[in-house]
Enzyme design. Sequence first.
Site, PDB file in Angstrom:
ATOM      1  N   ARG A  36     -27.473  67.454  31.663  1.00  0.00           N
ATOM      2  CA  ARG A  36     -26.316  68.338  32.136  1.00  0.00           C
ATOM      3  C   ARG A  36     -26.815  69.497  32.761  1.00  0.00           C
ATOM      4  NH1 ARG A  36     -21.016  67.418  28.485  1.00  0.00           N
ATOM      5  NH2 ARG A  36     -20.433  65.461  29.627  1.00  0.00           N
ATOM      6  N   LYS A 188     -14.117  51.330  22.109  1.00  0.00           N
ATOM      7  CA  LYS A 188     -12.659  50.923  22.032  1.00  0.00           C
ATOM      8  C   LYS A 188     -12.247  50.601  23.213  1.00  0.00           C
ATOM      9  CE  LYS A 188     -12.047  53.399  17.697  1.00  0.00           C
ATOM     10  NZ  LYS A 188     -11.391  54.429  16.894  1.00  0.00           N
ATOM     11  N   GLY A 346     -21.281  59.798  28.227  1.00  0.00           N
ATOM     12  CA  GLY A 346     -22.329  60.417  27.388  1.00  0.00           C
ATOM     13  C   GLY A 346     -23.120  59.380  26.734  1.00  0.00           C
ATOM     14  N   GLY A 369     -15.715  62.006  29.865  1.00  0.00           N
ATOM     15  CA  GLY A 369     -14.048  61.737  29.815  1.00  0.00           C
ATOM     16  C   GLY A 369     -13.737  62.077  31.297  1.00  0.00           C
TER      17      GLY A 369
HETATM   18  P1  ADP Z   1     -19.619  56.345  26.934  1.00  0.00           P
HETATM   19  O1  ADP Z   1     -19.977  57.565  25.875  1.00  0.00           O
HETATM   20  O2  ADP Z   1     -21.098  55.930  27.717  1.00  0.00           O
HETATM   21  O3  ADP Z   1     -18.494  56.383  27.522  1.00  0.00           O
HETATM   22  P2  ADP Z   1     -18.380  54.899  24.548  1.00  0.00           P
HETATM   23  O4  ADP Z   1     -18.338  56.363  23.796  1.00  0.00           O
HETATM   24  O5  ADP Z   1     -17.148  54.101  25.046  1.00  0.00           O
HETATM   25  O6  ADP Z   1     -19.481  55.043  25.815  1.00  0.00           O
HETATM   26  O7  ADP Z   1     -19.170  53.894  23.531  1.00  0.00           O
HETATM   27  C1  ADP Z   1     -20.459  54.205  22.887  1.00  0.00           C
HETATM   28  C2  ADP Z   1     -20.037  53.873  21.477  1.00  0.00           C
HETATM   29  O8  ADP Z   1     -19.721  52.306  21.270  1.00  0.00           O
HETATM   30  C3  ADP Z   1     -21.166  54.269  20.581  1.00  0.00           C
HETATM   31  O9  ADP Z   1     -20.906  55.194  19.598  1.00  0.00           O
HETATM   32  C4  ADP Z   1     -21.614  52.591  20.258  1.00  0.00           C
HETATM   33  O10 ADP Z   1     -21.996  52.570  18.657  1.00  0.00           O
HETATM   34  C5  ADP Z   1     -20.253  51.828  20.337  1.00  0.00           C
HETATM   35  N1  ADP Z   1     -20.428  50.373  20.243  1.00  0.00           N
HETATM   36  C6  ADP Z   1     -20.598  49.761  21.323  1.00  0.00           C
HETATM   37  N2  ADP Z   1     -20.977  48.314  20.687  1.00  0.00           N
HETATM   38  C7  ADP Z   1     -20.402  48.346  19.621  1.00  0.00           C
HETATM   39  C8  ADP Z   1     -20.423  47.391  18.431  1.00  0.00           C
HETATM   40  N3  ADP Z   1     -20.550  45.861  18.728  1.00  0.00           N
HETATM   41  N4  ADP Z   1     -19.980  47.650  17.176  1.00  0.00           N
HETATM   42  C9  ADP Z   1     -19.697  49.024  17.031  1.00  0.00           C
HETATM   43  N5  ADP Z   1     -19.915  49.792  18.020  1.00  0.00           N
HETATM   44  C10 ADP Z   1     -20.248  49.559  19.008  1.00  0.00           C
HETATM   45  C1  3PG Z   2     -17.832  66.265  27.527  1.00  0.00           C
HETATM   46  O1  3PG Z   2     -18.819  66.584  26.849  1.00  0.00           O
HETATM   47  O2  3PG Z   2     -17.037  65.146  28.101  1.00  0.00           O
HETATM   48  C2  3PG Z   2     -17.038  67.653  28.292  1.00  0.00           C
HETATM   49  O3  3PG Z   2     -17.821  68.775  27.901  1.00  0.00           O
HETATM   50  C3  3PG Z   2     -15.742  67.828  27.684  1.00  0.00           C
HETATM   51  O4  3PG Z   2     -15.762  68.142  26.052  1.00  0.00           O
HETATM   52  P1  3PG Z   2     -14.425  67.916  25.501  1.00  0.00           P
HETATM   53  O5  3PG Z   2     -14.069  66.561  25.339  1.00  0.00           O
HETATM   54  O6  3PG Z   2     -14.719  68.709  24.051  1.00  0.00           O
HETATM   55  O7  3PG Z   2     -13.410  68.652  25.958  1.00  0.00           O
HETATM   56 MG    MG Z   3     -19.094  58.107  24.310  1.00  0.00          MG
END
Ligand code: ADP
Ligand code: 3PG
Ligand code: MG
Length: 388
Positions: A36, A188, A346, A369
């Site tokens: 970033r 999720k 992320g 997000g």
């Molecule tokens: P991004 O940050 O790229 O949008 P997410 O936050 O939606 O992605 O998803 C990442 C999370 O999903 C990670 O913390 C990962 O551990 C979890 N995850 C993916 N597959 C599984 C699984 N089969 N069981 C538990 N957690 C999972």
């Molecule tokens: C992010 O990491 O997605 C942005 O910096 C926003 O952070 P926040 O979800 O804590 O508002």
């Molecule tokens: Mg994530």
Amino acid sequence: MEIRNVHDVDVHSKYVLLRDDFNVQIVDGKITDTFRIDASMPTIKYLIDNGARVVICSHLGRPKGRFNPELSLRPVAEYMNVPFIDDCLKKDFLLDMADGDVVLLENLRFYIGEEENDDSFAKKLASGYDIYVNDAFAVSHRAAASIVGVTKYLPSYAGLLLEKEITNLTRVLNNPTRPLVAYIGGGKVSTKIDVLKKIVKIADKMVIGGAMGTTFNYALGLPVGDSLCEKDMVGTVNEIIKLAVENNCGLFLPLDKGVGKDFDKDAIRENRDADKIKDDDIIMDDGDKTIARNIDLLNIAKTVIWNGPFGVTEFGKRWGKASFDFARALAEYTKQGKLESIVGGGDTVAVLDTCGVLDDISYVSTGGGAFLEFIEGRTLPGIKVLEK
Ligand code: ADP
Ligand code: 3PG
Ligand code: MG
């Protein structure tokens, strides 16, 4: 929507309040992923080259209005090699700045007024500056004081990164080269309902993986053992499946899974077909057949959108296999000019970084997000206020 951008204004000798998103992970004072920060450099360079006096502000983490030394932006100032101002409302240093100088202010969220978009905080933050530039796409979905509030007090423009994000994402969403194949994984369904509903309308095919794939398989009546699964999301999943059918979007769910007996990075990995998951199995990754199928689908894609890992990538190689193999394949297909790839989120971008393929993907969004909300088709508040 046309927005005002930094090219529309003369910045020479002007005090520019530049909002960046330096919300990066810092462990023991060390930045673990500089993506970033590096992505913000073109705007900073542009402002320096044009003789602006650049004062950068950002948030880091969620300190909820209180000073927290662990969430100080000082390590970022050190990485960038610029002076650090330990309070974002300080102004005295402005007098010492010359054209082309750059400084970084302390974490905006040490003041509660930032997240609450408090008007008096926004006014104080804006005072002393001539121009405001928003280059923080990743936080433009938050109506914060430094994103929305300050635009009431300063002539406001988009930076080059914000502009680039909008241009690239808009083009892919509105006019993709088809077939468009979307790969959506992660933890999720509940956090991505609106994205899934949008994707089935614009994509030709949608691949679901990770824990999200487990929830989809559960909705189809398949066993999920002791795995992360949102059982209360069955109705939502069925709605999404129905929408996919109505919109002629082919849906691809996990065929098999990598399972272990403990939720632990060192658990022994076995491969299990999706209909043979045992009661004490814990799904932590997509399985070998699914990995091969997912990579094979790249052969028919001309555009790929990827958000959400297919397993517990934080556990390293063993449980990150489906995501790491896919990231490498996606990079290779992109390099060979077979498709255009767009990746956001992320944890997903962290996978690209781990695999060393960040530079091989056509477009990597700095948004988490914000990337998802943009795909959903929402107007981000930070972008709306820059409308011409
Ligand atoms: P991004 O940050 O790229 O949008 P997410 O936050 O939606 O992605 O998803 C990442 C999370 O999903 C990670 O913390 C990962 O551990 C979890 N995850 C993916 N597959 C599984 C699984 N089969 N069981 C538990 N957690 C999972
Ligand atoms: C992010 O990491 O997605 C942005 O910096 C926003 O952070 P926040 O979800 O804590 O508002
Ligand atoms: Mg994530």
